[in-house]
Design a protein around this motif. Sequence first.
Motif, mmCIF file in Angstrom:
data_model
loop_
_atom_site.group_PDB
_atom_site.id
_atom_site.type_symbol
_atom_site.label_atom_id
_atom_site.label_comp_id
_atom_site.label_asym_id
_atom_site.label_seq_id
_atom_site.Cartn_x
_atom_site.Cartn_y
_atom_site.Cartn_z
ATOM 1 N N LEU A 161 15.124 6.718 27.413
ATOM 2 C CA LEU A 161 14.448 6.926 26.134
ATOM 3 C C LEU A 161 12.949 6.779 26.332
ATOM 4 N N LEU A 162 12.200 7.870 26.122
ATOM 5 C CA LEU A 162 10.746 7.856 26.305
ATOM 6 C C LEU A 162 10.011 7.524 25.014
ATOM 7 N N GLU A 163 10.458 8.097 23.900
ATOM 8 C CA GLU A 163 9.800 7.882 22.605
ATOM 9 C C GLU A 163 10.829 7.362 21.616
ATOM 10 N N ARG A 164 10.664 6.104 21.207
ATOM 11 C CA ARG A 164 11.589 5.499 20.256
ATOM 12 C C ARG A 164 11.060 5.733 18.836
ATOM 13 N N ARG A 165 10.981 6.989 18.466
ATOM 14 C CA ARG A 165 10.482 7.365 17.143
ATOM 15 C C ARG A 165 11.635 7.720 16.210
ATOM 16 N N ARG A 166 11.304 7.764 14.928
ATOM 17 C CA ARG A 166 12.251 8.301 13.960
ATOM 18 C C ARG A 166 12.466 9.773 14.271
ATOM 19 N N ILE A 167 13.695 10.256 14.127
ATOM 20 C CA ILE A 167 13.989 11.666 14.406
ATOM 21 C C ILE A 167 13.374 12.521 13.309
ATOM 22 N N ALA A 168 12.464 13.404 13.691
ATOM 23 C CA ALA A 168 11.739 14.230 12.726
ATOM 24 C C ALA A 168 12.587 15.401 12.248
ATOM 25 N N GLN A 169 12.210 15.939 11.111
ATOM 26 C CA GLN A 169 12.878 17.118 10.574
ATOM 27 C C GLN A 169 12.436 18.353 11.356
ATOM 28 N N ALA A 170 13.388 19.217 11.700
ATOM 29 C CA ALA A 170 13.048 20.458 12.406
ATOM 30 C C ALA A 170 12.217 21.353 11.495
ATOM 31 N N PRO A 171 11.078 21.856 11.961
ATOM 32 C CA PRO A 171 10.282 22.760 11.124
ATOM 33 C C PRO A 171 11.021 24.070 10.868
ATOM 34 N N ASP A 172 10.711 24.686 9.738
ATOM 35 C CA ASP A 172 11.406 25.919 9.342
ATOM 36 C C ASP A 172 11.253 27.016 10.392
ATOM 37 N N TRP A 173 10.062 27.117 11.004
ATOM 38 C CA TRP A 173 9.841 28.199 11.964
ATOM 39 C C TRP A 173 10.741 28.036 13.192
ATOM 40 N N LEU A 174 11.026 26.768 13.570
ATOM 41 C CA LEU A 174 11.883 26.530 14.730
ATOM 42 C C LEU A 174 13.325 26.917 14.413
ATOM 43 N N ILE A 175 13.795 26.590 13.215
ATOM 44 C CA ILE A 175 15.152 26.954 12.808
ATOM 45 C C ILE A 175 15.306 28.461 12.765
ATOM 46 N N ARG A 176 14.312 29.162 12.202
ATOM 47 C CA ARG A 176 14.374 30.631 12.151
ATOM 48 C C ARG A 176 14.366 31.226 13.550
ATOM 49 N N ARG A 177 13.562 30.650 14.412
ATOM 50 C CA ARG A 177 13.450 31.175 15.779
ATOM 51 C C ARG A 177 14.780 31.046 16.536
ATOM 52 N N CYS A 178 15.494 29.959 16.315
ATOM 53 C CA CYS A 178 16.765 29.743 17.015
ATOM 54 C C CYS A 178 17.884 30.615 16.462
ATOM 55 N N GLY A 179 17.876 30.864 15.165
ATOM 56 C CA GLY A 179 18.926 31.672 14.555
ATOM 57 C C GLY A 179 20.106 30.824 14.126
ATOM 58 N N PRO A 180 20.746 31.166 13.017
ATOM 59 C CA PRO A 180 21.868 30.362 12.505
ATOM 60 C C PRO A 180 23.078 30.414 13.418
ATOM 61 N N ALA A 181 23.868 29.352 13.379
ATOM 62 C CA ALA A 181 25.106 29.304 14.155
ATOM 63 C C ALA A 181 26.099 30.317 13.605
ATOM 64 N N GLY A 182 26.886 30.881 14.516
ATOM 65 C CA GLY A 182 27.945 31.791 14.087
ATOM 66 C C GLY A 182 27.544 33.239 14.034
ATOM 67 N N ARG A 183 26.248 33.546 14.215
ATOM 68 C CA ARG A 183 25.828 34.934 14.205
ATOM 69 C C ARG A 183 25.335 35.327 15.584
ATOM 70 N N SER A 184 25.934 36.343 16.160
ATOM 71 C CA SER A 184 25.551 36.806 17.494
ATOM 72 C C SER A 184 24.264 37.598 17.411
ATOM 73 N N ARG A 185 23.278 37.200 18.214
ATOM 74 C CA ARG A 185 22.011 37.907 18.188
ATOM 75 C C ARG A 185 21.440 37.945 19.598
ATOM 76 N N ARG A 186 21.402 39.115 20.179
ATOM 77 C CA ARG A 186 20.885 39.249 21.537
ATOM 78 C C ARG A 186 19.456 39.766 21.483
ATOM 79 N N ARG A 187 18.663 39.254 22.370
ATOM 80 C CA ARG A 187 17.279 39.733 22.462
ATOM 81 C C ARG A 187 17.300 41.148 23.021
#
Length: 231
Positions: free
Chosen positions: A157-183
Amino acid sequence: LLDLGLYPIPVDPQTRKPLVRWGAIDRLGYRPGAEALPENPELGARLHVGERLPYESLVFEWWDEHPSAGAAILTGLSRLLVVDVDPRAGGHHSLARLVAARPLPATRVVRTRSGGLHLYYRTATLVKSATAALGAGVDVKSHRGLAFCPPTPGYLLLERRRIAQAPDWLIRRCGPAGRSRRRRGESLPFEDPRVRRAVEHAVEKILDAAPGSQHDTVYGQARYAYKHCLD
């Protein structure tokens, strides 16, 4: 881990192979009582069928049986998005490019066995677990994922911080679970580097489109790609 609202399972400390059958728990959630462990009814019976026991009781049973085990977190059940940076595949460089314009919030960080990093983020919307989801050497663990952690040998454990909320742009970039999306660049490798750059540019803009703007972004980037890749 339990105090943080995370759901660990025991793993072999050297091979990191799970020591329990965890698929149903991750898929269905932890359900105390008669359905606490559908894949292992004998253990479920020992958990006092009918009582509403916490996940902690299952953890005690597991580590009583495997006292020297390492640990892995069920990222889906824990509602996590873990950014896994592997320096052996150029992950540090990819991460630097990723956050150049959009910094990631400070959060809990674990150093991995390979010398890389696990960055923990909370998410109400699980995303796809995928290799190189955010660039070469930057994987994502969320839906149906496992994130190894201390006390597994090699993890710290390097940083014993509170777990932050994922920013909206990161969630959009990853794509929702269950949907196949190929680059596009992976399914249609272009020999012309100018064409490849244009298509990759268009795809990145589409993946980063904010809610409510996807239609206009797809239309605009289709025109952009057509302009630069007329053939």
